[in-house]
Design an enzyme around this catalytic site. Structure first.
Site, PDB file in Angstrom:
ATOM      1  N   ASN A   1       1.752 -23.976 -21.244  1.00 13.21           N
ATOM      2  CA  ASN A   1       1.891 -22.915 -20.105  1.00 13.21           C
ATOM      3  C   ASN A   1       0.933 -21.863 -20.630  1.00 13.21           C
ATOM      4  O   ASN A   1       0.591 -21.569 -21.898  1.00 13.21           O
ATOM      5  CB  ASN A   1       3.289 -22.594 -19.796  1.00 13.21           C
ATOM      6  N   LEU A   2       0.345 -21.354 -19.419  1.00 13.08           N
ATOM      7  CA  LEU A   2      -0.702 -20.363 -19.616  1.00 13.08           C
ATOM      8  C   LEU A   2      -0.410 -19.197 -20.406  1.00 13.08           C
ATOM      9  O   LEU A   2      -0.891 -18.685 -21.596  1.00 13.08           O
ATOM     10  CB  LEU A   2      -1.329 -20.031 -18.460  1.00 13.08           C
TER      11      LEU A   2
ATOM     12  N   LYS B   1      12.120 -33.617 -10.101  1.00 14.85           N
ATOM     13  CA  LYS B   1      12.604 -32.433  -9.346  1.00 14.85           C
ATOM     14  C   LYS B   1      12.552 -32.833  -7.916  1.00 14.85           C
ATOM     15  O   LYS B   1      13.713 -32.583  -6.924  1.00 14.85           O
ATOM     16  CB  LYS B   1      11.292 -31.399  -9.158  1.00 14.85           C
TER      17      LYS B   1
ATOM     18  N   SER C   1      10.782 -26.480  -8.391  1.00 15.79           N
ATOM     19  CA  SER C   1       9.787 -26.221  -8.615  1.00 15.79           C
ATOM     20  C   SER C   1       8.632 -26.171  -7.285  1.00 15.79           C
ATOM     21  O   SER C   1       8.830 -27.212  -6.563  1.00 15.79           O
ATOM     22  CB  SER C   1       9.227 -26.889  -9.782  1.00 15.79           C
TER      23      SER C   1
ATOM     24  N   ASP D   1      25.400 -31.601 -23.855  1.00 13.16           N
ATOM     25  CA  ASP D   1      24.274 -32.175 -23.267  1.00 13.16           C
ATOM     26  C   ASP D   1      24.849 -32.795 -21.868  1.00 13.16           C
ATOM     27  O   ASP D   1      25.934 -33.194 -21.817  1.00 13.16           O
ATOM     28  CB  ASP D   1      23.979 -33.442 -23.873  1.00 13.16           C
TER      29      ASP D   1
ATOM     30  N   ASN E   1      21.948 -28.082 -25.034  1.00 10.47           N
ATOM     31  CA  ASN E   1      22.102 -28.993 -25.972  1.00 10.47           C
ATOM     32  C   ASN E   1      21.211 -28.359 -27.125  1.00 10.47           C
ATOM     33  O   ASN E   1      20.919 -29.133 -28.285  1.00 10.47           O
ATOM     34  CB  ASN E   1      21.494 -30.454 -25.500  1.00 10.47           C
TER      35      ASN E   1
ATOM     36  N   TYR F   1       7.494 -35.767 -14.429  1.00  9.62           N
ATOM     37  CA  TYR F   1       8.290 -34.489 -14.373  1.00  9.62           C
ATOM     38  C   TYR F   1       8.551 -34.021 -12.799  1.00  9.62           C
ATOM     39  O   TYR F   1       9.652 -33.747 -12.449  1.00  9.62           O
ATOM     40  CB  TYR F   1       7.799 -33.410 -15.254  1.00  9.62           C
TER      41      TYR F   1
ATOM     42  N   GLY G   1      18.146 -21.370 -22.776  1.00  4.96           N
ATOM     43  CA  GLY G   1      16.814 -21.565 -22.357  1.00  4.96           C
ATOM     44  C   GLY G   1      15.919 -20.164 -21.577  1.00  4.96           C
ATOM     45  O   GLY G   1      16.732 -19.101 -21.682  1.00  4.96           O
TER      46      GLY G   1
ATOM     47  N   ASN H   1       5.467 -19.443 -10.758  1.00  6.71           N
ATOM     48  CA  ASN H   1       5.277 -19.437 -12.314  1.00  6.71           C
ATOM     49  C   ASN H   1       6.119 -18.439 -12.992  1.00  6.71           C
ATOM     50  O   ASN H   1       5.397 -17.331 -12.912  1.00  6.71           O
ATOM     51  CB  ASN H   1       3.667 -19.502 -12.487  1.00  6.71           C
TER      52      ASN H   1
ATOM     53  N   PHE I   1      20.214 -25.393 -14.729  1.00  5.77           N
ATOM     54  CA  PHE I   1      18.693 -25.327 -15.255  1.00  5.77           C
ATOM     55  C   PHE I   1      18.466 -26.365 -16.305  1.00  5.77           C
ATOM     56  O   PHE I   1      17.062 -26.501 -16.495  1.00  5.77           O
ATOM     57  CB  PHE I   1      18.418 -23.947 -16.133  1.00  5.77           C
TER      58      PHE I   1
ATOM     59  N   TYR J   1      10.926 -22.489  -7.763  1.00  2.00           N
ATOM     60  CA  TYR J   1      10.246 -21.532  -8.636  1.00  2.00           C
ATOM     61  C   TYR J   1       8.772 -21.504  -8.615  1.00  2.00           C
ATOM     62  O   TYR J   1       7.965 -22.739  -8.554  1.00  2.00           O
ATOM     63  CB  TYR J   1      10.594 -21.439 -10.127  1.00  2.00           C
TER      64      TYR J   1
HETATM   65  C1  UD1 Z   1       3.125 -26.504 -14.825  1.00  2.00           C
HETATM   66  C2  UD1 Z   1       3.379 -27.817 -14.019  1.00  2.00           C
HETATM   67  C3  UD1 Z   1       4.491 -27.492 -13.199  1.00  2.00           C
HETATM   68  C4  UD1 Z   1       5.588 -27.023 -13.835  1.00  2.00           C
HETATM   69  C5  UD1 Z   1       5.522 -26.013 -14.545  1.00  2.00           C
HETATM   70  C6  UD1 Z   1       6.580 -25.663 -15.687  1.00  2.00           C
HETATM   71  C7  UD1 Z   1       1.160 -29.007 -14.086  1.00  2.00           C
HETATM   72  C8  UD1 Z   1       0.195 -29.480 -13.468  1.00  2.00           C
HETATM   73  N1  UD1 Z   1       2.327 -28.440 -13.353  1.00  2.00           N
HETATM   74  O1  UD1 Z   1       2.710 -25.522 -13.945  1.00  2.00           O
HETATM   75  O2  UD1 Z   1       4.651 -28.657 -12.540  1.00  2.00           O
HETATM   76  O3  UD1 Z   1       6.601 -26.647 -12.922  1.00  2.00           O
HETATM   77  O4  UD1 Z   1       4.310 -25.859 -15.282  1.00  2.00           O
HETATM   78  O5  UD1 Z   1       6.455 -24.633 -16.498  1.00  2.00           O
HETATM   79  O6  UD1 Z   1       1.205 -29.106 -15.270  1.00  2.00           O
HETATM   80  N2  UD1 Z   1      -4.069 -22.889 -17.986  1.00  2.00           N
HETATM   81  C9  UD1 Z   1      -5.195 -22.603 -18.741  1.00  2.00           C
HETATM   82  N3  UD1 Z   1      -5.269 -22.921 -20.101  1.00  2.00           N
HETATM   83  C10 UD1 Z   1      -3.919 -23.112 -20.760  1.00  2.00           C
HETATM   84  C11 UD1 Z   1      -2.698 -23.378 -19.880  1.00  2.00           C
HETATM   85  C12 UD1 Z   1      -2.924 -23.273 -18.696  1.00  2.00           C
HETATM   86  O7  UD1 Z   1      -6.306 -22.470 -18.166  1.00  2.00           O
HETATM   87  O8  UD1 Z   1      -4.028 -23.377 -22.141  1.00  2.00           O
HETATM   88  C13 UD1 Z   1      -4.133 -22.592 -16.400  1.00  2.00           C
HETATM   89  C14 UD1 Z   1      -3.908 -23.839 -15.754  1.00  2.00           C
HETATM   90  O9  UD1 Z   1      -4.878 -24.747 -15.647  1.00  2.00           O
HETATM   91  C15 UD1 Z   1      -3.313 -23.332 -14.318  1.00  2.00           C
HETATM   92  C16 UD1 Z   1      -2.627 -21.840 -14.807  1.00  2.00           C
HETATM   93  O10 UD1 Z   1      -3.109 -21.803 -16.172  1.00  2.00           O
HETATM   94  O11 UD1 Z   1      -4.206 -23.099 -13.534  1.00  2.00           O
HETATM   95  C17 UD1 Z   1      -1.019 -22.319 -15.188  1.00  2.00           C
HETATM   96  O12 UD1 Z   1      -0.774 -23.295 -16.084  1.00  2.00           O
HETATM   97  P1  UD1 Z   1       0.697 -23.354 -16.343  1.00  2.00           P
HETATM   98  O13 UD1 Z   1       1.110 -22.342 -17.067  1.00  2.00           O
HETATM   99  O14 UD1 Z   1       0.770 -24.687 -17.403  1.00  2.00           O
HETATM  100  O15 UD1 Z   1       1.580 -23.679 -15.059  1.00  2.00           O
HETATM  101  P2  UD1 Z   1       1.394 -24.802 -13.819  1.00  2.00           P
HETATM  102  O16 UD1 Z   1       0.077 -25.722 -14.083  1.00  2.00           O
HETATM  103  O17 UD1 Z   1       0.966 -23.939 -12.739  1.00  2.00           O
END
Ligand code: UD1
Length: 344
Positions: A202-203, A156, A127, A60, A34, A152, A12, A182, A83, A180
């Protein structure tokens, strides 16, 4: 003889970077996965970087008999870094039993087998989600645990409790829980990185895929939060920095240097950055223009959270060193590499 460490979820995102750092530090790694959410080719990347192909078995952690056979075959495993888990928040809301089964049973199986095989310690991937929206920032390890916002997040919290209860029942092993913030970026060699399945949640993967033209537009979830620019704030930590903390933690366990039977550490930089800060920095370091749009808030999002990493800094002698600029550039180079290879 090299100390043997079992890494679950070893192909991963964070797992693969940790395997590299463990091998660089002289550990012998047995990696299992897995392969639901990762790829066997990751082993090639690990081998290119470290010069060593880790022992790998497709397994697994819910398969207890399979785990038992693994511990028997690779006798002498001293430590585990666990992990392997399902981690998509939205999916956990849709399919909670999948999350409870995967994340809880795998940990229970490992904890159950550790005494029989003389394993001395387990590092657990937790997390900052356990803090919810903290009352005080930066958040320390002593901040109260808040009611989980998703199945989820709940797994944790429950896993942390399972570890506490089991270790305190008097077993022969110890544990380190790592919370962790982000994790982002990729290895500087660009041989390994993050490869999300389907549409990224994720962002950062969404940012790099938008810049690459794979996604038309990045949605910024809200600009009406109580932050400097209205977008949410997170503590983005470089994945290699994060991986290095695992090497220190598992070494602390196998060398018997823990100060308590269960220790918990925040792994973050101590710096909070908003979504718009990330977009601006990404554009600056890559020269790419991001097509983005402010949309409504995402349900369940935390407004702002960043770590107080002092305890990890002082006690583990570990500090997040990479700049966010270099880290975002590494994520972009990884995206370019995926394109070059025809993967994305
Ligand atoms: C998310 C989870 C967290 C988990 C982690 C695992 C939630 C509320 N939290 O964290 O529990 O441990 O992923 O990877 O889902 N954003 C945008 N546009 C996007 C994607 C994200 O604006 O397309 C923003 C989100 O609103 C946030 C930031 O980017 O403010 C980070 O988002 P993300 O990467 O999903 O992480 P978390 O939300 O912090």
């Amino acid at each position: 003889m090299k100390t043997k460490i079992l890494v679950t979820g070893g192909t991963g995102f964070i797992g693969s970077h940790t395997v590299v750092e463990l091998q660089n530090a002289g550990f012998e790694v047995i990696a299992i996965d897995n392969l639901w959410n990762s790829n066997i080719e990751v082993l090639d990347g690990i081998e290119k970087i470290s010069g060593i192909r880790p022992i790998f078995e497709k397994l697994d952690c819910n398969d207890k008999a399979g785990l038992e056979a693994l511990f028997t075959k690779h006798s002498g495993i001293k430590g585990i870094i666990h992990f392997a888990a399902s981690k998509a928040v939205g999916e956990s809301v849709q399919n909670p039993l999948l999350y409870y089964r995967n994340n809880l049973v795998s940990l229970i199986n490992l904890l159950d087998l550790m005494p029989k095989f003389g394993v001395e310690g387990i590092v657990f991937s937790s997390s900052c989600t356990v803090y919810g929206q903290p009352d005080e920032l930066p958040v320390t390890e002593n901040a109260p645990i808040k009611v989980a916002m998703s199945p989820y997040g709940n797994t944790k919290q429950i896993c942390e409790e399972i570890i506490q209860d089991t270790v305190h029942s008097g077993v022969d092993y110890k544990s380190i829980i790592l919370r962790y913030f982000n994790p982002i970026g990729s290895h500087p060699s660009v041989e390994i990185g993050e490869l999300p399945n389907g549409v990224p949640q994720n962002l950062i993967p969404f940012v790099t895929q938008t810049a690459m033209g794979i996604r038309e537009k990045l949605s910024v979830y809200g600009d009406d939060y109580n932050t400097h620019d209205g977008s949410c704030i997170r503590d983005y930590i470089n994945v290699v920095d994060l991986a290095k903390a695992h090497v220190i933690a598992v070494n602390r366990l196998v060398e018997g240097k823990s100060k308590a039977n269960v220790e918990t550490f925040n792994l973050g930089t101590g710096v909070g950055l908003s979504v718009l800060d990330i977009i601006r920095t990404f554009e600056k370091v890559t020269g790419e223009k991001l097509n983005y749009q402010i949309v409504g808030r995402r349900e369940g999002d935390i407004e702002k959270v960043w770590a107080n990493p002092d305890y990890a800094n002082n006690e583990l002698g570990w500090t997040a060193k990479e700049t966010v600029e270099d880290t975002l550039l590494s994520a972009w180079k990884w995206q370019l590499k995926l394109r070059e290879k025809g993967i994305m």
